[in-house]
Design a protein around this motif. Structure first.
Motif, short mmCIF file in Angstrom:
data_model
loop_
_atom_site.label_atom_id
_atom_site.label_comp_id
_atom_site.label_asym_id
_atom_site.label_seq_id
_atom_site.Cartn_x
_atom_site.Cartn_y
_atom_site.Cartn_z
N GLU A 178 -0.92 -1.60 -7.41
CA GLU A 178 -0.54 -3.00 -7.60
C GLU A 178 -1.39 -3.94 -6.75
O GLU A 178 -1.30 -5.15 -6.89
CB GLU A 178 0.96 -3.20 -7.32
N CYS A 179 -2.22 -3.39 -5.90
CA CYS A 179 -3.04 -4.24 -5.05
C CYS A 179 -4.01 -5.04 -5.91
O CYS A 179 -4.68 -4.51 -6.79
CB CYS A 179 -3.84 -3.40 -4.05
N GLN A 180 -4.08 -6.36 -5.63
CA GLN A 180 -4.91 -7.19 -6.49
C GLN A 180 -6.35 -7.33 -6.00
O GLN A 180 -7.22 -7.72 -6.75
CB GLN A 180 -4.25 -8.56 -6.65
N LEU A 181 -6.57 -7.05 -4.74
CA LEU A 181 -7.94 -7.11 -4.23
C LEU A 181 -8.29 -5.80 -3.51
O LEU A 181 -8.43 -5.77 -2.30
CB LEU A 181 -8.08 -8.29 -3.25
N ILE A 184 -11.07 -5.50 -0.84
CA ILE A 184 -10.87 -5.95 0.54
C ILE A 184 -10.09 -4.90 1.33
O ILE A 184 -10.39 -4.63 2.49
CB ILE A 184 -10.18 -7.31 0.54
N ARG A 185 -9.13 -4.28 0.67
CA ARG A 185 -8.39 -3.20 1.35
C ARG A 185 -9.36 -2.10 1.75
O ARG A 185 -9.29 -1.52 2.81
CB ARG A 185 -7.32 -2.62 0.41
N ALA A 236 -2.59 3.44 8.23
CA ALA A 236 -1.30 2.91 7.78
C ALA A 236 -1.17 1.43 8.12
O ALA A 236 -0.36 0.72 7.52
CB ALA A 236 -0.16 3.71 8.42
N ALA A 237 -1.96 0.95 9.07
CA ALA A 237 -1.90 -0.46 9.44
C ALA A 237 -2.43 -1.35 8.32
O ALA A 237 -2.17 -2.54 8.28
CB ALA A 237 -2.68 -0.70 10.72
N VAL A 238 -3.20 -0.76 7.41
CA VAL A 238 -3.75 -1.55 6.31
C VAL A 238 -2.71 -1.60 5.18
O VAL A 238 -2.20 -0.56 4.77
CB VAL A 238 -5.06 -0.93 5.78
N SER A 239 -2.39 -2.79 4.74
CA SER A 239 -1.43 -2.93 3.64
C SER A 239 -1.98 -2.28 2.38
O SER A 239 -3.20 -2.19 2.21
CB SER A 239 -1.16 -4.41 3.36
N ASP A 240 -1.08 -1.88 1.51
CA ASP A 240 -1.44 -1.33 0.20
C ASP A 240 -2.11 0.05 0.25
O ASP A 240 -2.58 0.53 -0.77
CB ASP A 240 -2.39 -2.27 -0.58
#
Lengths: 693, 118
Positions: A178-181, A184-185, A236-240
């Protein structure tokens, strides 16, 4: 062990398929690359060749193919020495490698055929070992493990890390869908890994990730002194971040060489995709960024199945459009206008989606023409060596894509023309020198894409075709009447090269004289709905251009009715379609002719030409369709024009059995059968009829 | 409870974000552009910042830089509309810890904020 003896290998059918595919890939790579090893090879190329031999060694050892493993091991040893700069790739080194490659093909086939090919590898291995002694004196092989996707410096770093007893992690991160970018992740993941230690390798590569072009999946090799959990919590600190795998590697896993078994840890982008070793690259091709895309292997049968289904869909779409048209009249007059509008909208949408789907599936069947071209450098090298000529092969447009069915059929004609170019086109070095040309001749193979066609041009800078000799031969062999030949233009005479039973070679040479002539080339190409043209200038060289349709599975056609049957005439060959009353028809010498833009075309009844005997008399106006193939033109009388349509080609054998003048059949929107006209054979048959009449 | 600075020039967005965060028990302070955001940050030292990108006076990227200059540990998440990927990438390179894509669901906002404050 002897030839023909049954062999058994340690693999099941599923493995066999994989083994085969991989072996085929590596052999093809070796085929292309080995001939370029001579001289001063590109280190990447040497690395690729080495890796191919290494992979083959690993897989053949795994299945217990001792001779193949032994031979690849010997090749690997030689290549390793070349790779490390300890051995110069002189002909004395490359020749035994090429001979080994020939043997490898047979050895790989043994796995499929489960029979001994009669190839023994002892001598070849001895030759390879002897090559090691040639220049650099006695050479001791020191195996240096090589990692799969790491470049030199990164690999050294990673190994040093492991030697220091510190971990090297293989990290695989998936970003939540569901991540839209995701790009960047992906970059954030790289940031976190950079903070944990040294990132030696990433996929996609670092520069892409830093540009924000990462995708949902990222892999990296991290040399770090922190624990696995710490890497995990950093990620884990990175969202998505959906899934994060962190696995410490051993030195063996890092090299991918564990007990002789090849375990590709990182499936790097296929080596072949980056391999443009042949001749000069066109500037555009060199500048074009290499796109890395993810891929899966799909069974060809499954693709064919999909193509068939889409074919059905195309038929339904056409049928639906017809129904819509029929309904339109009725519904508009009543209060159902809105309903009609809805139907129109839906049909239009369905039509668009079907087109796109068809296009996509067609594309998925496409292969780069490179798969045919890979064999050519070796071929040219061998042929040139055999005829004592010096030839440089230049290839361009290897990325051009063709339907796989076309690719399979085009190889022989291409090889034939190329053999001819080297054998007959290029002059021996002394002749070239005398003519003021460089001693090394040049042959080029160029592929490109234009509209719905693929073009393949084979050019040479040789002596050109001797039209006088052609003219004489054609007359001598009774292929052309003397007075016709006398009056023919240079250009027309060049076309004689495609006549059956003509060979211009002064003596049948070992290379080209195998009883296959240019006529077979033309026949093969025309069977593919393509055509081949020739141009030549004395002293300057020759050029053959093959034009082919993108695909054979579907074709755009003009649908006509003749003698009660619906025929599809491929649109590529239709030059004109008009009402009989508008046509400039004449009787010339008792024959019907059509005057079309200053040309007189013979006219024939289509149904009769295709062998229909019992024809009902036709009422109402008729139509004339002019068709062209190569330089032949002909007009056909038909009863009605039914419009253009995409037709899905089905083999006639499936339907009614083969019939002359037809390539296949197609199921029409209303479920009835339409016959697809083979313009090439129909026109040549008509021309012969006219000649004998 | 942690204090969150919500920066957006659109009052409606500020209100929605504030509501989501207050209901979850956070203390919320607001700023309507980058200049205000930097002032607020200096005065109140919030635990985390949700920063819109396109704003009058001073845009989010500049504000991010100034806030990081005041406090290199500042925890800032960018709030972006689609189509601003390059700006977001630049922000992440300049120290933004996370980003949210508008329209933001409450759940995602809260997940991001709790990650920022962790």
């Amino acid at each position: 062990m002897s030839k023909g003896q049954r062999l058994s290998f340690d693999l099941d059918d599923e493995d066999l398929k994989l083994f085969n595919e991989e072996a085929e890939e590596q052999l093809e790579l070796l085929d292309t690359a080995l001939v370029h090893l001579e001289g001063d090879p590109d280190p990447d190329l040497v690395q690729q060749i080495f890796r191919a031999a290494h992979t083959l060694k690993g897989s053949s050892a795994t299945i217990g193919h001792r001779r193949m493993a032994g031979l690849t091991h010997a090749m690997e040893t030689v290549l390793d020495a070349v790779r490390q700069g300890k051995l110069e790739p002189a002909p004395a080194v490359v020749d035994p490698l090429l001979r080994a490659l020939d043997a490898l093909r047979l050895l790989a086939q043994e796995v499929v055929l489960k029979r001994h090919s009669g190839v023994e590898t002892g001598d070849l291995e001895a030759e390879l070992h002897a090559a090691l002694e040639t220049e650099a004196g006695p050479f001791r092989h020191e195996p240096t493990p090589v990692s799969w996707a790491l470049s030199g410096a990164a690999a050294a770093e990673a190994f040093a890390q492991i030697e220091r007893g510190q971990p090297v992690y293989l990290v695989h991160v998936r970003i939540a869908e569901e991540c839209q970018l995701p790009g960047i992740r992906c970059y954030q993941v790289l940031q976190e890994l950079d903070a944990c230690g040294v990132v030696a390798w990433t996929e996609p590569e670092r520069s892409l990730i830093e540009a924000g072009a990462g995708e949902f999946s990222t892999r990296a090799l991290l040399a770090s002194d922190v624990g696995e959990e710490q890497v995990q919590s950093a990620l884990a600190a990175v969202s998505d971040v959906g899934l994060a795998e962190v696995r410490a590697l051993t030195a063996e896993q890092l090299t991918g060489v564990a007990g002789g078994e090849a375990t590709p840890l990182f499936e790097a982008a296929p080596a072949r995709a980056q391999l443009t070793v042949v001749g000069r690259e066109t500037p555009e091709a060199a500048a074009a960024p290499r796109k890395t895309t993810q891929s899966v292997r799909i069974d060809v049968e499954r693709l064919d199945g999909l193509m068939n289904l889409v074919g059905e869909l195309v038929i339904d779409r056409t049928r639906l459009q017809q129904i819509r048209e029929q309904l339109a009249g009725v519904l508009r007059q009543t209060s159902h206008a809105e309903l009609m509008e809805n139907l129109e909208e839906t049909t239009a949408h369905l039509a668009r989606i079907t087109d796109e789907l068809q296009e996509e599936i067609m594309r998925s069947r496409m292969l780069p023409v490179r798969s045919v071209l890979t064999r050519l450098p070796r071929l040219v090298r061998d042929v040139a060596a055999k005829c004592g000529k010096q030839v440089e092969l230049v290839m361009a447009g290897e990325e051009t894509e063709l339907d796989r069915s076309v690719i399979e059929e085009i190889s022989d004609p291409l090889v034939h023309i190329l053999r001819n170019a080297v054998d007959h086109g290029i002059e021996p070095p002394d002749e070239r020198r005398a003519a003021g040309k460089p001693e090394t001749g040049m042959v080029s193979v160029t592929a490109w894409n234009q509209e719905a066609s693929i073009y393949l041009a084979i050019r040479d800078d040789g002596a050109g075709i001797d039209t006088e000799a052609l003219r004489r031969k054609a007359v001598e062999r009774g292929l052309v009447a003397a007075e016709t030949a006398e009056a023919a233009t240079e250009e027309a005479i060049l076309q004689y090269i495609f006549l059956p039973g003509l060979s211009t070679a002064k003596a049948l040479s070992d290379v080209s004289g195998r009883g296959v002539g240019m006529d077979i080339v033309r026949t093969n190409v025309e069977r593919l709905n393509g055509h081949v043209t020739v141009r030549s200038a004395r002293g300057l060289g020759s050029e053959f251009v093959i034009q082919l349709p993108l695909t054979l599975a579907t074709t755009k056609a003009l649908m006509v009715m003749a003698g009660g049957t619906v025929y599809a005439i491929p649109l590529v060959s239709v030059t004109e379609a008009l009402a009989e009353s508008d046509a400039d028809l004449h009787q010339v010498g008792g024959k019907h002719t059509l005057r079309l833009r200053d040309r007189l075309l013979p006219v024939a009844d289509l149904a009769r030409a295709l062998g229909e005997r019992r024809l009902a008399p036709v009422e109402g106006p008729r139509f004339v369709v002019a068709a062209r193939h190569g330089d032949r033109q002909q007009a056909f009388l038909v009863d009605r024009l039914l419009g253009e349509q995409d037709v899905v080609v089905k083999s006639l054998g499936d339907v009614i059995g083969a019939r002359r003048g037809l390539t296949g059949a197609t199921i029409l929107g209303d479920g009835t059968l339409g016959l697809i006209v083979d313009t090439a054979s129909l026109l040549s048959e008509q021309a012969q009829l006219a000649a004998t009449a | 409870m942690a204090t969150i600075l919500v920066v957006d020039d659109a009052a409606f967005m500020r209100m929605r974000m504030s509501k989501i965060l207050s209901e979850a028990g956070y203390d919320v302070i607001q700023a309507g552009n980058g200049v205000e955001a930097v002032e607020q940050y200096r005065g109140q030292k919030p635990d985390a910042v949700l920063m819109d990108i396109t704003m009058p006076e001073m845009d989010g990227l500049t504000a991010l830089r100034e806030i990081r200059a005041i406090d290199p540990q500042a925890r800032v998440a960018m709030v972006t509309a689609l189509g601003q990927q390059q700006v977001v990438l630049e922000a992440v390179k300049q120290g933004a810890k996370d980003f949210l894509v508008k329209p933001c669901e409450g759940e995602r906002v809260l997940a991001a904020v709790s990650k920022l404050c962790a």
